[in-house]
Design an enzyme around this catalytic site. Structure first.
Site, PDB file in Angstrom:
ATOM      1  N   LYS A 358       0.845  -1.184   0.000  1.00 61.56           N
ATOM      2  CA  LYS A 358       0.000   0.000   0.000  1.00 61.56           C
ATOM      3  C   LYS A 358       0.889   1.245   0.000  1.00 61.56           C
ATOM      4  O   LYS A 358       1.838   1.344   0.774  1.00 61.56           O
ATOM      5  CB  LYS A 358      -0.896  -0.033   1.242  1.00 61.56           C
ATOM      6  CG  LYS A 358      -2.157   0.783   1.126  1.00 61.56           C
ATOM      7  CD  LYS A 358      -3.101   0.463   2.279  1.00 61.56           C
ATOM      8  CE  LYS A 358      -4.406   1.226   2.127  1.00 61.56           C
ATOM      9  NZ  LYS A 358      -5.340   0.917   3.221  1.00 61.56           N
ATOM     10  N   GLU A 444     -19.261  -6.969   9.667  1.00 61.42           N
ATOM     11  CA  GLU A 444     -20.272  -6.323  10.512  1.00 61.42           C
ATOM     12  C   GLU A 444     -21.275  -7.311  11.087  1.00 61.42           C
ATOM     13  O   GLU A 444     -21.722  -7.147  12.235  1.00 61.42           O
ATOM     14  CB  GLU A 444     -21.002  -5.235   9.708  1.00 61.42           C
ATOM     15  CG  GLU A 444     -20.155  -4.011   9.394  1.00 61.42           C
ATOM     16  CD  GLU A 444     -19.286  -4.186   8.164  1.00 61.42           C
ATOM     17  OE1 GLU A 444     -18.511  -3.263   7.852  1.00 61.42           O
ATOM     18  OE2 GLU A 444     -19.374  -5.255   7.517  1.00 61.42           O
ATOM     19  N   ARG A 472     -25.199  -3.712   6.737  1.00 59.58           N
ATOM     20  CA  ARG A 472     -24.701  -5.033   6.370  1.00 59.58           C
ATOM     21  C   ARG A 472     -24.959  -6.064   7.472  1.00 59.58           C
ATOM     22  O   ARG A 472     -24.898  -7.268   7.222  1.00 59.58           O
ATOM     23  CB  ARG A 472     -23.202  -4.951   6.081  1.00 59.58           C
ATOM     24  CG  ARG A 472     -22.858  -4.058   4.909  1.00 59.58           C
ATOM     25  CD  ARG A 472     -21.421  -3.555   4.978  1.00 59.58           C
ATOM     26  NE  ARG A 472     -20.432  -4.608   4.982  1.00 59.58           N
ATOM     27  CZ  ARG A 472     -19.853  -5.105   3.899  1.00 59.58           C
ATOM     28  NH1 ARG A 472     -20.167  -4.649   2.709  1.00 59.58           N
ATOM     29  NH2 ARG A 472     -18.934  -6.045   3.992  1.00 59.58           N
TER      30      ARG A 472
END
Length: 713
Positions: A358, A444, A472
């Site tokens: 990243k 979640e 979600r």
């Protein structure tokens, strides 16, 4: 030796020593400024030949727009088809410099896009969008994709009002095969597209790009399991950057991944011979059936040499053919793999596991604890962000500070988040109480039921999840928490409109979907001090679930409680803030501040209204509502939420109790029944019709003074 450029935006190729037998020639293209100083050439370009195995491009970042001679020739992916690997490497370097320059001027998601530059170039070089479908999971890493698909000239508008969206968006480009913003949906969508393609007799390719963080969500595994069963041809690219939490850091440094999949590197096994042998084994299995499955599996393992990474066995068990891990920044390898997989006549579902970094290629991002995941405008030379100083903290920080104060005096308080320690502020809680803070990954559903389990043991779980992300896990909220009346506390961050993040992250629906549950206490603070009191209130409610919502952005400067320790409120009781006549506005949440500003503006018209803060949507303060209805001709409810929310509950109560049968005029102000695009917060509120001016105009219109309403500023 390196080419020294007079322009700070110059690209340089670093030398790598290699045996003479494997050396090859490649070109280094310089900027016009460099060419003039280096060779005195008049054509604005210097070409130097170097003998080396592999040129690693180095970019000198500056505030100036970088020279991008090759990228300037690429308007759409079709223009990349004839480029050599050397050209593709240069294109990647120029693309990386372009992204840093652009995002430094606009802000946005930086490091995720830098990490997939080579992947984006390789995919668009090998595959043919929009006929071939590339689905970017989450989508915050799609900046290179947008630049390569005809949107480079508009990148300066990204995340701005009427500009490009920060995520893939189907109505923005035909190259955006599927809209995104939330994680872990790409494999499901890709499988649907692949099966649809097969049913229609088409031959295009479908590629899903998903990160290791998104792989922690159950939907990704459900989709892989189904793809193995359906056996449709599709490619899943697992982008493994060891950064599961978003943003990717705790207060003490990089976060420890909770679900990184790569354990060891292995050499690539994607050759045609191995693939054909496996297909032959599958064909035998389908023709004969029964016990031949074990034989076919053994043949496959033998063909591959049983040298795959430890993680591959999981994907193979799910029915995907595993390739990797592969260096996600090696363009030659990526192109070779994608070309081989593309050429296979019937590969079924294939997973290509790439390892990336990243923030790759931008030293400040590589060195930052959070990898510069999401940034405001910054200095490209240093990476220093130009953050606006505010006299107040964000609501998120006030929430975290208040929760820490509760936990200091109550050892049963625990906190849960779904890979959002930075976004929810719980990284502060984690630093203070590392054993009482749980990052469950981008999961979640699991977070909610995990919190429910903690509640059964007498603990006091605070489940901090963005309003739009809790969608979600809604079945778990209903079935596992509310139905069992378990005292889980939900802290719903990013409630209401969220500016640049747009409709995917807009917290419009939480009041509606939480207040319809029979056992749920539903609260919303008018300011940061009220938020602290509601944290204390939620902690005190121990016989049923509760939730409170708060917006993105900073507090208003309210006087905070002593030591930031809130005091529990009386459940179901609001308050009157300003007394007046004829008109009452009952606000819910931080829109109360807009109501107060509207009241001030109306004083200039000799109109003095009542403003009340409801505090609770469930249970309603029915006594307050009755009093407002009895003492005023007009009652207006105001909220920054969708239809079916607070105003609906008030209207339902008034109707059931006959309070709408007489003189009272009732109006509800809420978000319009449509999705509001990304943009500046003030522009979004203007479009929603919820500014102080809109509220004041509503009052004037109801009082029979519409002309004055039109002239409000």
């Amino acid at each position: 030796m390196a080419l020294q450029a007079s322009s700070p935006s110059m690209f340089r190729a670093a030398t790598v020593t290699a045996p003479a037998s494997c050396r090859r020639q490649f070109q280094v293209r310089a900027s016009p400024a460099a060419s003039a100083s280096s060779a005195g050439g008049g054509d604005g370009k210097v070409v130097m030949n170097k003998e080396q195995t592999k040129g690693a491009w180095k970019i000198e970042y500056s505030g100036e727009k970088p020279e991008t001679p090759l990228l300037d020739t690429i308007n759409y992916p079709v223009h990349m088809k004839n480029l050599s690997n050397t050209d593709l490497e240069q294109l990647s370097a120029e693309l990386r410099a372009e992204i840093v320059h652009t995002v430094s001027k606009t802000g946005g998601h930086l490091s995720s896009s830098l990490g997939v530059v080579e992947l984006s170039v390789a995919l668009h070089h090998v595959f043919d969008t929009p006929e071939d479908k590339i689905i970017w999971d989450v989508g915050h890493q799609a900046y290179p994709h947008k630049i390569l698909t005809g949107r480079r000239s508009r990148m300066h508008t990204i995340r701005k009002t009427s500009g490009l969206a920060g995520f893939p968006k189907r109505d923005e480009s035909a190259h955006d095969a599927f809209g995104a913003g939330h994680s872990s949906t790409s494999i499901s969508a890709a499988l649907g597209m692949a099966v649809g393609r097969d049913l229609l007799g088409k031959k295009n390719h479908v590629i899903s790009v998903i990160g290791d963080g998104a792989m922690t969500a159950g939907q990704a595994y459900e989709a892989m399991n189904n793809s193995g069963y359906l056996d449709s041809n599709m490619i899943v690219v697992l982008n493994d950057n060891k950064q599961v939490s978003l943003p990717t850091a705790t207060l003490d440094g990089p976060s420890k991944p909770v679900g990184a999949l790569s354990k060891a590197l292995t050499r690539l096994q994607s050759s045609t011979k191995f693939r054909r042998l496996r297909e032959a084994a599958k064909t035998v299995t389908k023709q004969i059936g029964g016990s031949t499955h074990e034989v076919a599996a053994k043949v496959d393992e033998y063909a591959r040499g049983m040298i795959s990474a430890s993680g591959s066995s999981l994907f193979e068990e799910l029915g995907l053919y595993y390739i990797g891990p592969v260096d996600g920044h090696n363009l030659e390898d990526l192109v070779t793999i994608f070309e081989k997989v593309k050429s296979m006549p019937a590969p079924g579902p294939v997973l290509v596991h790439i390892v990336t970094e990243k923030g790759k290629g931008y030293p400040p991002a590589e060195a930052a604890a959070d990898k510069m995941h999401g940034v405001v405008k910054f200095d490209p030379m240093t990476g220093k962000q130009f953050k606006t100083k505010s006299p107040t903290l964000s609501y998120t920080q006030y929430f975290a500070e208040s929760l820490i104060r509760e936990a200091e005096v109550d050892d049963k308080v625990v906190a849960i988040h779904a890979a959002m320690g930075g976004g929810t502020g719980l990284n502060h809680f984690q630093k203070r109480f590392p054993e009482r803070c749980f990052d469950v990954g981008i999961a979640e559903q699991h977070a909610v039921t995990f919190a429910a389990g903690l509640a059964t043991e007498g603990l006091k779980p605070f489940c901090a999840i963005y309003s739009s992300f809790l969608q979600r896990g809604y079945d778990q909220v209903v079935h596992d928490v509310d139905l069992q009346r378990l005292p889980v506390r939900f802290a719903l961050d990013r409630a209401g409109l969220v500016g640049a993040d747009g409709p995917t992250h807009c917290g419009a629906f939480d009041v509606t979907y939480m207040a319809c549950l029979p056992n749920m206490v539903v609260m919303a603070p008018a300011d940061e001090a009220e938020l602290m009191h509601m944290v204390a209130t939620a902690n005190a409610i121990d016989d049923r679930p509760s939730c409170f919502r708060f917006p993105r952005g900073n507090g208003i400067g309210a006087v905070l409680p002593l030591n930031n320790k809130g005091t529990a409120l009386q459940v179901g009781k609001g308050r009157v803030l300003v007394g007046g006549t004829r008109v009452a506005i009952l606000g819910y949440g931080t829109i109360v501040q807009a109501c107060l500003k509207a009241a001030e503006a109306l004083k200039e018209h000799d109109i003095f209204i009542t403003v009340a803060d409801a505090r609770f949507c469930k249970p309603l303060d029915t006594e307050l509502i009755r009093d407002l209805a009895a003492e005023h001709e007009i009652l207006i409810t105001a909220e920054e939420g969708s239809i079916g929310g607070f105003g609906s509950h008030v209207a339902h109560y008034l109707g059931l109790n006959g309070l709408l049968d007489g003189h009272l005029k009732l109006r509800s102000m809420f978000l319009p029944d449509r999705y509001i695009d990304h943009g500046a917060p003030e522009d979004q509120m203007e479009e929603a019709g919820l500014t102080p001016r809109h509220i004041a105009a509503t009052v004037l219109s109801l009082l029979g003074r519409p002309l004055e309403a039109l002239h409000l500023k």
